[in-house]
Design a protein around this motif. Structure first.
Motif, PDB file in Angstrom:
ATOM      1  N   THR A 249       0.848  -1.194   0.000  1.00  0.00           N
ATOM      2  CA  THR A 249       0.000   0.000   0.000  1.00  0.00           C
ATOM      3  C   THR A 249       0.881   1.240   0.000  1.00  0.00           C
ATOM      4  N   LEU A 250       0.542   2.179  -0.857  1.00  0.00           N
ATOM      5  CA  LEU A 250       1.270   3.448  -0.916  1.00  0.00           C
ATOM      6  C   LEU A 250       0.602   4.443   0.019  1.00  0.00           C
ATOM      7  N   VAL A 251       1.372   4.970   0.950  1.00  0.00           N
ATOM      8  CA  VAL A 251       0.829   5.882   1.956  1.00  0.00           C
ATOM      9  C   VAL A 251       1.597   7.196   1.907  1.00  0.00           C
ATOM     10  N   GLY A 252       0.912   8.255   2.286  1.00  0.00           N
ATOM     11  CA  GLY A 252       1.562   9.565   2.264  1.00  0.00           C
ATOM     12  C   GLY A 252       1.149  10.367   1.048  1.00  0.00           C
ATOM     13  N   ALA A 253       1.924  11.389   0.771  1.00  0.00           N
ATOM     14  CA  ALA A 253       1.591  12.319  -0.323  1.00  0.00           C
ATOM     15  C   ALA A 253       1.693  11.626  -1.680  1.00  0.00           C
ATOM     16  N   ASP A 254       0.677  11.834  -2.517  1.00  0.00           N
ATOM     17  CA  ASP A 254       0.668  11.222  -3.845  1.00  0.00           C
ATOM     18  C   ASP A 254       1.845  11.691  -4.691  1.00  0.00           C
ATOM     19  N   TRP A 255       2.278  12.938  -4.497  1.00  0.00           N
ATOM     20  CA  TRP A 255       3.375  13.450  -5.313  1.00  0.00           C
ATOM     21  C   TRP A 255       4.671  12.672  -5.052  1.00  0.00           C
ATOM     22  N   TRP A 256       4.777  12.061  -3.892  1.00  0.00           N
ATOM     23  CA  TRP A 256       5.977  11.283  -3.563  1.00  0.00           C
ATOM     24  C   TRP A 256       5.805   9.808  -3.918  1.00  0.00           C
ATOM     25  N   THR A 257       4.646   9.238  -3.596  1.00  0.00           N
ATOM     26  CA  THR A 257       4.433   7.803  -3.772  1.00  0.00           C
ATOM     27  C   THR A 257       3.861   7.427  -5.145  1.00  0.00           C
ATOM     28  N   GLY A 258       3.154   8.332  -5.782  1.00  0.00           N
ATOM     29  CA  GLY A 258       2.473   8.023  -7.034  1.00  0.00           C
ATOM     30  C   GLY A 258       0.989   7.789  -6.859  1.00  0.00           C
ATOM     31  N   GLY A 259       0.548   7.529  -5.608  1.00  0.00           N
ATOM     32  CA  GLY A 259      -0.873   7.369  -5.333  1.00  0.00           C
ATOM     33  C   GLY A 259      -1.524   6.264  -6.146  1.00  0.00           C
ATOM     34  N   THR A 260      -2.689   6.553  -6.700  1.00  0.00           N
ATOM     35  CA  THR A 260      -3.450   5.546  -7.441  1.00  0.00           C
ATOM     36  C   THR A 260      -2.790   5.168  -8.767  1.00  0.00           C
ATOM     37  N   TRP A 261      -1.846   5.965  -9.232  1.00  0.00           N
ATOM     38  CA  TRP A 261      -1.140   5.633 -10.469  1.00  0.00           C
ATOM     39  C   TRP A 261      -0.140   4.510 -10.256  1.00  0.00           C
ATOM     40  N   GLY A 262       0.378   4.413  -9.031  1.00  0.00           N
ATOM     41  CA  GLY A 262       1.406   3.418  -8.723  1.00  0.00           C
ATOM     42  C   GLY A 262       2.748   4.069  -8.476  1.00  0.00           C
ATOM     43  N   PRO A 263       3.737   3.318  -8.023  1.00  0.00           N
ATOM     44  CA  PRO A 263       5.045   3.874  -7.667  1.00  0.00           C
ATOM     45  C   PRO A 263       5.722   4.652  -8.788  1.00  0.00           C
ATOM     46  N   GLU A 264       5.427   4.316 -10.044  1.00  0.00           N
ATOM     47  CA  GLU A 264       6.090   5.006 -11.146  1.00  0.00           C
ATOM     48  C   GLU A 264       5.503   6.392 -11.410  1.00  0.00           C
ATOM     49  N   GLY A 265       4.562   6.834 -10.560  1.00  0.00           N
ATOM     50  CA  GLY A 265       3.955   8.141 -10.763  1.00  0.00           C
ATOM     51  C   GLY A 265       4.379   9.186  -9.764  1.00  0.00           C
ATOM     52  N   GLY A 266       5.352   8.875  -8.889  1.00  0.00           N
ATOM     53  CA  GLY A 266       5.762   9.817  -7.864  1.00  0.00           C
ATOM     54  C   GLY A 266       7.212  10.264  -7.997  1.00  0.00           C
ATOM     55  N   VAL A 267       7.582  11.209  -7.155  1.00  0.00           N
ATOM     56  CA  VAL A 267       8.926  11.778  -7.211  1.00  0.00           C
ATOM     57  C   VAL A 267       9.987  10.741  -6.849  1.00  0.00           C
ATOM     58  N   ALA A 268       9.623   9.745  -6.037  1.00  0.00           N
ATOM     59  CA  ALA A 268      10.590   8.684  -5.718  1.00  0.00           C
ATOM     60  C   ALA A 268      11.049   7.988  -6.991  1.00  0.00           C
ATOM     61  N   ALA A 269      10.104   7.674  -7.857  1.00  0.00           N
ATOM     62  CA  ALA A 269      10.454   7.058  -9.143  1.00  0.00           C
ATOM     63  C   ALA A 269      11.212   8.037 -10.022  1.00  0.00           C
ATOM     64  N   LEU A 270      10.838   9.314  -9.950  1.00  0.00           N
ATOM     65  CA  LEU A 270      11.526  10.336 -10.735  1.00  0.00           C
ATOM     66  C   LEU A 270      13.006  10.397 -10.384  1.00  0.00           C
ATOM     67  N   LEU A 271      13.317  10.316  -9.092  1.00  0.00           N
ATOM     68  CA  LEU A 271      14.710  10.361  -8.658  1.00  0.00           C
ATOM     69  C   LEU A 271      15.488   9.143  -9.154  1.00  0.00           C
ATOM     70  N   VAL A 272      14.871   7.971  -9.059  1.00  0.00           N
ATOM     71  CA  VAL A 272      15.555   6.738  -9.473  1.00  0.00           C
ATOM     72  C   VAL A 272      15.745   6.711 -10.984  1.00  0.00           C
ATOM     73  N   ILE A 273      14.684   6.999 -11.712  1.00  0.00           N
ATOM     74  CA  ILE A 273      14.770   6.964 -13.175  1.00  0.00           C
ATOM     75  C   ILE A 273      15.684   8.064 -13.688  1.00  0.00           C
ATOM     76  N   GLY A 274      15.573   9.256 -13.091  1.00  0.00           N
ATOM     77  CA  GLY A 274      16.458  10.346 -13.495  1.00  0.00           C
ATOM     78  C   GLY A 274      17.911  10.016 -13.227  1.00  0.00           C
ATOM     79  N   GLY A 275      18.180   9.395 -12.060  1.00  0.00           N
ATOM     80  CA  GLY A 275      19.549   8.987 -11.756  1.00  0.00           C
ATOM     81  C   GLY A 275      20.062   7.945 -12.725  1.00  0.00           C
ATOM     82  N   ALA A 276      19.201   6.983 -13.067  1.00  0.00           N
ATOM     83  CA  ALA A 276      19.602   5.947 -14.027  1.00  0.00           C
ATOM     84  C   ALA A 276      19.892   6.552 -15.392  1.00  0.00           C
ATOM     85  N   LEU A 277      19.104   7.550 -15.765  1.00  0.00           N
ATOM     86  CA  LEU A 277      19.310   8.198 -17.056  1.00  0.00           C
ATOM     87  C   LEU A 277      20.636   8.951 -17.086  1.00  0.00           C
ATOM     88  N   LEU A 278      20.973   9.613 -15.992  1.00  0.00           N
ATOM     89  CA  LEU A 278      22.250  10.324 -15.917  1.00  0.00           C
ATOM     90  C   LEU A 278      23.422   9.349 -15.990  1.00  0.00           C
TER      91      LEU A 278
END
Length: 296
Positions: A249-278
């Protein structure tokens, strides 16, 4: 009409692919839909035909345009024999798995993800493992063809045509942006989720570019989605799947966790994917960027 002798311009190549898809899709549906209906009745539950019908349609369109119209080898779209080597496939599988596991770990460490038991699935403990296996199999039969036809479309023919027309940078941007925009149609899509999916498109393009294998990009794509749906039991791009036994279950702010979209919709995923891209950027590309911007 022709960019060079024997090679149509990009717009006509894409038009030919689109026309082929329009022809093959109803043909595949008319043949395969009844067969899936029979199969669904035999197993006692519905089996999704759409991803398999689309996969066959895209592959037939790809074969026609690449092999007949372009008269190019399968290597042109990263689907030659070398693209399917075990080592190459393993690289894609590891990269996709590592990215979503890193995202999930970051969410768990920041208390944005927690696991909970789905009690109803454990009313009979002896059947719980079978329920998980059956669900994982259904998810695989849905996600595997879906990821493959998406890769054939975006990192396959669209990438090849864009690269021929404008070089690898055009291929990177064109395929990533198209990949992100297609997911706007998913339930719960937002500007943030679309941005992250677009970055994921850049990462999948990097896999395709570095390995020369569309198959490796497919397994990276599939691993990312499968771990979310079958292992973590969280939404995948807004789509919800069965959760036998437990769910994350994703808990907390949707902007961080992704909410109903799933983990790939939050800033946590943004940091990981952005880091991988760099990390995927070659040293020569960094030097070229610094020269263009005048930085040291």
């Amino acid at each position: 009409l022709y960019a060079k002798p024997g090679r149509l311009r990009a717009v006509w190549r894409l038009a030919a692919f689109a026309l082929a898809l329009m022809v093959f899709q109803p043909i595949a549906e008319s043949i395969m839909a009844p067969a899936f209906g029979v199969l669904s009745r035999a197993v006692g539950e519905p089996i999704a035909a759409y991803p398999w019908i689309t996969l066959v349609s895209v592959f037939a369109s790809l074969a026609l345009t690449v092999r007949v119209i372009d008269e190019a080898p399968w290597q042109a779209v990263g689907m030659d024999r070398d693209a399917w080597r075990i080592r190459t496939l393993g690289r894609g599988l590891v990269l996709g798995s590592a990215a979503i596991l890193a995202t999930s770990a970051l969410l768990w460490l920041t208390r944005g993800l927690r696991f909970e038991t789905v009690v109803s699935a454990f009313d009979d403990v002896s059947t719980a493992p079978n329920a998980w296996i059956a669900t994982a199999l259904r998810i695989t039969l849905l996600l595997a063809p879906a990821a493959l036809w998406e890769e054939m479309l975006f990192r396959g023919y669209l990438w090849t045509v864009a690269e021929d027309a404008g070089g690898v940078r055009v291929a990177r941007w064109a395929t990533a942006i198209a990949f992100g925009l297609v997911h706007v149609l998913n339930p719960g899509a937002s500007v943030l989720s679309t941005t992250i999916v677009t970055l994921a498109g850049f990462c999948l393009g990097a896999v395709r570019e570095r390995t020369g294998s569309l198959a490796a990009a497919w397994l990276a794509h599939l691993a990312w989605n499968w771990i979310m749906a079958a292992a973590l039991h969280v939404p995948v791009s807004g789509a919800v799947f069965d959760t036998p036994g437990y769910r994350a279950t994703l808990v907390g702010a949707d902007w961080w966790t992704g909410g109903t979209w799933g983990p790939e919709g939050g800033v946590a995923a943004l940091l990981v994917i952005g880091g991988a891209l760099l990390l995927s950027i070659r040293p020569t590309e960094w030097r070229s960027f610094r020269m263009r911007t005048g930085s040291r």
